[in-house]
Design a protein around this motif. Structure first.
Motif, mmCIF file in Angstrom:
data_model
loop_
_atom_site.group_PDB
_atom_site.id
_atom_site.type_symbol
_atom_site.label_atom_id
_atom_site.label_comp_id
_atom_site.label_asym_id
_atom_site.label_seq_id
_atom_site.Cartn_x
_atom_site.Cartn_y
_atom_site.Cartn_z
ATOM 1 N N THR A 83 0.835 -1.203 0.000
ATOM 2 C CA THR A 83 0.000 0.000 0.000
ATOM 3 C C THR A 83 0.865 1.247 0.000
ATOM 4 N N ALA A 84 1.941 1.211 0.797
ATOM 5 C CA ALA A 84 2.860 2.348 0.826
ATOM 6 C C ALA A 84 3.529 2.544 -0.529
ATOM 7 N N LEU A 85 3.947 1.451 -1.162
ATOM 8 C CA LEU A 85 4.610 1.546 -2.463
ATOM 9 C C LEU A 85 3.665 2.107 -3.521
ATOM 10 N N ARG A 86 2.416 1.659 -3.506
ATOM 11 C CA ARG A 86 1.439 2.203 -4.461
ATOM 12 C C ARG A 86 1.246 3.704 -4.238
ATOM 13 N N GLY A 87 1.257 4.106 -2.976
ATOM 14 C CA GLY A 87 1.109 5.525 -2.652
ATOM 15 C C GLY A 87 2.285 6.349 -3.151
ATOM 16 N N TRP A 88 3.482 5.809 -3.042
ATOM 17 C CA TRP A 88 4.666 6.538 -3.506
ATOM 18 C C TRP A 88 4.635 6.729 -5.022
ATOM 19 N N ILE A 89 3.996 5.797 -5.721
ATOM 20 C CA ILE A 89 3.930 5.875 -7.181
ATOM 21 C C ILE A 89 2.849 6.840 -7.635
ATOM 22 N N ASP A 90 1.752 6.932 -6.885
ATOM 23 C CA ASP A 90 0.593 7.745 -7.270
ATOM 24 C C ASP A 90 0.843 9.220 -6.934
ATOM 25 N N PRO A 91 0.873 10.114 -7.934
ATOM 26 C CA PRO A 91 1.166 11.530 -7.666
ATOM 27 C C PRO A 91 0.040 12.269 -6.928
ATOM 28 N N SER A 92 -1.146 11.665 -6.863
ATOM 29 C CA SER A 92 -2.262 12.349 -6.204
ATOM 30 C C SER A 92 -2.323 12.079 -4.707
ATOM 31 N N VAL A 93 -1.434 11.205 -4.213
ATOM 32 C CA VAL A 93 -1.426 10.914 -2.777
ATOM 33 C C VAL A 93 -0.047 11.194 -2.200
ATOM 34 N N ALA A 94 0.013 11.229 -0.885
ATOM 35 C CA ALA A 94 1.293 11.438 -0.192
ATOM 36 C C ALA A 94 1.459 10.338 0.848
ATOM 37 N N VAL A 95 2.670 9.871 0.984
ATOM 38 C CA VAL A 95 2.999 8.884 2.013
ATOM 39 C C VAL A 95 3.939 9.561 2.997
ATOM 40 N N VAL A 96 3.515 9.674 4.249
ATOM 41 C CA VAL A 96 4.286 10.419 5.244
ATOM 42 C C VAL A 96 4.561 9.533 6.452
ATOM 43 N N PRO A 97 5.645 9.800 7.176
ATOM 44 C CA PRO A 97 5.922 9.033 8.393
ATOM 45 C C PRO A 97 4.753 9.140 9.380
ATOM 46 N N GLU A 98 4.488 8.053 10.045
ATOM 47 C CA GLU A 98 3.354 7.967 10.970
ATOM 48 C C GLU A 98 3.358 9.077 12.017
ATOM 49 N N GLU A 99 4.563 9.416 12.523
ATOM 50 C CA GLU A 99 4.633 10.405 13.605
ATOM 51 C C GLU A 99 4.253 11.808 13.130
ATOM 52 N N THR A 100 4.224 12.032 11.807
ATOM 53 C CA THR A 100 3.789 13.324 11.280
ATOM 54 C C THR A 100 2.327 13.585 11.628
ATOM 55 N N ILE A 101 1.505 12.542 11.583
ATOM 56 C CA ILE A 101 0.079 12.651 11.859
ATOM 57 C C ILE A 101 -0.244 12.265 13.292
ATOM 58 N N PHE A 102 0.467 11.263 13.793
ATOM 59 C CA PHE A 102 0.202 10.752 15.138
ATOM 60 C C PHE A 102 1.489 10.813 15.971
ATOM 61 N N PRO A 103 1.748 11.955 16.612
ATOM 62 C CA PRO A 103 2.968 12.100 17.404
ATOM 63 C C PRO A 103 3.045 11.049 18.516
ATOM 64 N N ASP A 104 4.263 10.713 18.899
ATOM 65 C CA ASP A 104 4.465 9.702 19.947
ATOM 66 C C ASP A 104 3.804 10.089 21.259
ATOM 67 N N THR A 105 3.624 11.387 21.472
ATOM 68 C CA THR A 105 3.070 11.860 22.739
ATOM 69 C C THR A 105 1.551 11.685 22.827
ATOM 70 N N ARG A 106 0.886 11.350 21.677
ATOM 71 C CA ARG A 106 -0.563 11.204 21.697
ATOM 72 C C ARG A 106 -0.972 9.942 20.951
ATOM 73 N N SER A 107 -2.000 9.280 21.456
ATOM 74 C CA SER A 107 -2.507 8.076 20.810
ATOM 75 C C SER A 107 -3.343 8.453 19.585
ATOM 76 N N GLN A 108 -3.631 7.443 18.735
ATOM 77 C CA GLN A 108 -4.459 7.697 17.560
ATOM 78 C C GLN A 108 -5.836 8.186 17.990
ATOM 79 N N LYS A 109 -6.373 7.623 19.059
ATOM 80 C CA LYS A 109 -7.691 8.056 19.546
ATOM 81 C C LYS A 109 -7.649 9.507 20.005
ATOM 82 N N GLN A 110 -6.575 9.895 20.689
ATOM 83 C CA GLN A 110 -6.449 11.279 21.157
ATOM 84 C C GLN A 110 -6.371 12.248 19.979
#
Length: 348
Positions: A83-110
């Motif tokens: 899924t990540a590889l397909r995202g890297w190929i598709d110019p309409s999407v972005a693949v970013v490190p998880e901590e960019t969206i979900f910092p270590d200091t907060r859970s996904q639910k938070q």
């Protein structure tokens, strides 16, 4: 077995093995893709996105669409390598490190809960900005959310206290209180006039120094608003603050004669402050793709996102720069009438 056949067999086995590994291996990345758009002057499930009660409204047409970014992944539902590889190929999407969206200091639910709170705040800010633009009066209330244990405000200010003045100055926003406190030297007193229940009280609170020597009292506050009529916004499962500008425009359009859009399909994004300032957002590339796919020909772009937007704008989408709600209204007027300048990202 011939050498060629053996080579093909080994190659096929390696491809199969890599495919299995790619489908099984989980990676700490998040895929961002164009999300759905919602017309703020339209309906969702036969209910208006913006419902106004207690004030005259006017017919609208066209679209003033908010745009969103959908995501796959996160600490509790990591994506696989393929899924990540397909995202890297598709110019309409972005693949970013998880901590960019979900910092270590907060859970996904938070993070998701914070996005919900930000969406609620953006709706209040959007209503305040629209009423400010239309010169319709409303009341701002700054109230105490909590106090820090062991700090001077602890035990003196209570949750729910409404702060009317600070050192005799009328409080219109959280910043008013923060600036007043910071203007003191540590150890000096701050006088709050508050409403607690049915009582109005003066409360004196000493300040203490932070690590960098600034004065604080240790209070967490929030702004809320008392509007002269009801504005209800319904967008379903959408979070974050980036729809603020489009909410404001939708409210302005419904409260004023004529049509801001001139029947056009217009999309846009940007945070909004109660005074009408438009702020930058994330995921601009994906939001523009979603806007164009939905049929938009004009995209209102926060000024601070213009450079990035110019590099990723899809064909057929005109970028109109917006730094304030008032400026966005004037730009739409100019687009509709053909009179006046339309600020463009391409012209700085």
């Amino acid at each position: 077995m011939s050498r060629r056949a053996l080579t093909l067999l080994v190659s096929g086995f390696l491809v199969l093995a890599l495919g299995i590994i790619g489908a099984i291996a989980k990676v700490p990345y998040v895929v961002l893709s164009p999300g759905p758009t919602e017309n703020t002057i339209g309906e969702i499930d036969k209910k208006p996105v913006i419902a106004i009660n207690g004030h005259q409204t006017y017919p609208t047409s066209g679209a003033l669409s908010l745009v969103t970014v959908a995501y796959q992944g996160g600490p509790s539902s990591r994506i696989d390598l393929l899924t990540a590889l397909r995202g890297w190929i598709d110019p309409s999407v972005a693949v970013v490190p998880e901590e960019t969206i979900f910092p270590d200091t907060r859970s996904q639910k938070q993070v998701e809960e914070e996005n919900t709170v930000e969406m609620t705040n953006s709706q209040d800010f959007a209503t305040a900005a629209a009423l400010t633009e239309l010169k319709i009066s409303y009341t701002t209330v700054v109230s105490v959310v909590s106090t820090e244990k062991g700090k001077p405000a602890d035990g003196k200010l209570n949750q729910g206290d409404e702060i009317n003045t600070v050192d005799g100055k009328k409080v219109t926003e959280v910043k008013t209180v923060a600036d007043a406190v910071k203007s003191h030297k540590p150890g000096e007193n701050v006088t709050f006039n508050i409403t607690r229940g049915k009582d109005q009280l003066d409360v004196t609170v000493p300040t203490v120094a932070t690590a960098d020597g600034k004065a604080i009292v240790g209070v967490v506050m929030q702004s809320s608003y008392k509007f002269p009529f009801d504005v209800d916004i319904n967008v379903g499962d959408v979070g974050g603050p980036s729809a603020g500008l489009m909410f404001s425009l939708g409210i302005v359009d419904k409260l004023t004669p004529g049509e801001l859009t001139g029947g056009k399909d217009i999309a846009g994004t940007g945070t909004i402050t109660p005074s009408g300032e438009v702020g930058a957002i994330g995921g601009i590339a994906q939001k523009m793709v979603g806007a164009r796919k939905s049929g938009a020909s004009v995209f209102l772009t926060p000024a601070d996102n213009c450079d990035e937007a110019l590099q990723a704008a899809p064909d057929g989408l005109r970028l109109v720069k917006a730094d304030t709600l008032h400026g966005a209204v004037l730009a739409l007027d100019a687009l509709r009438t053909g009179k006046g300048a339309v600020p463009s990202c391409s012209t700085g």
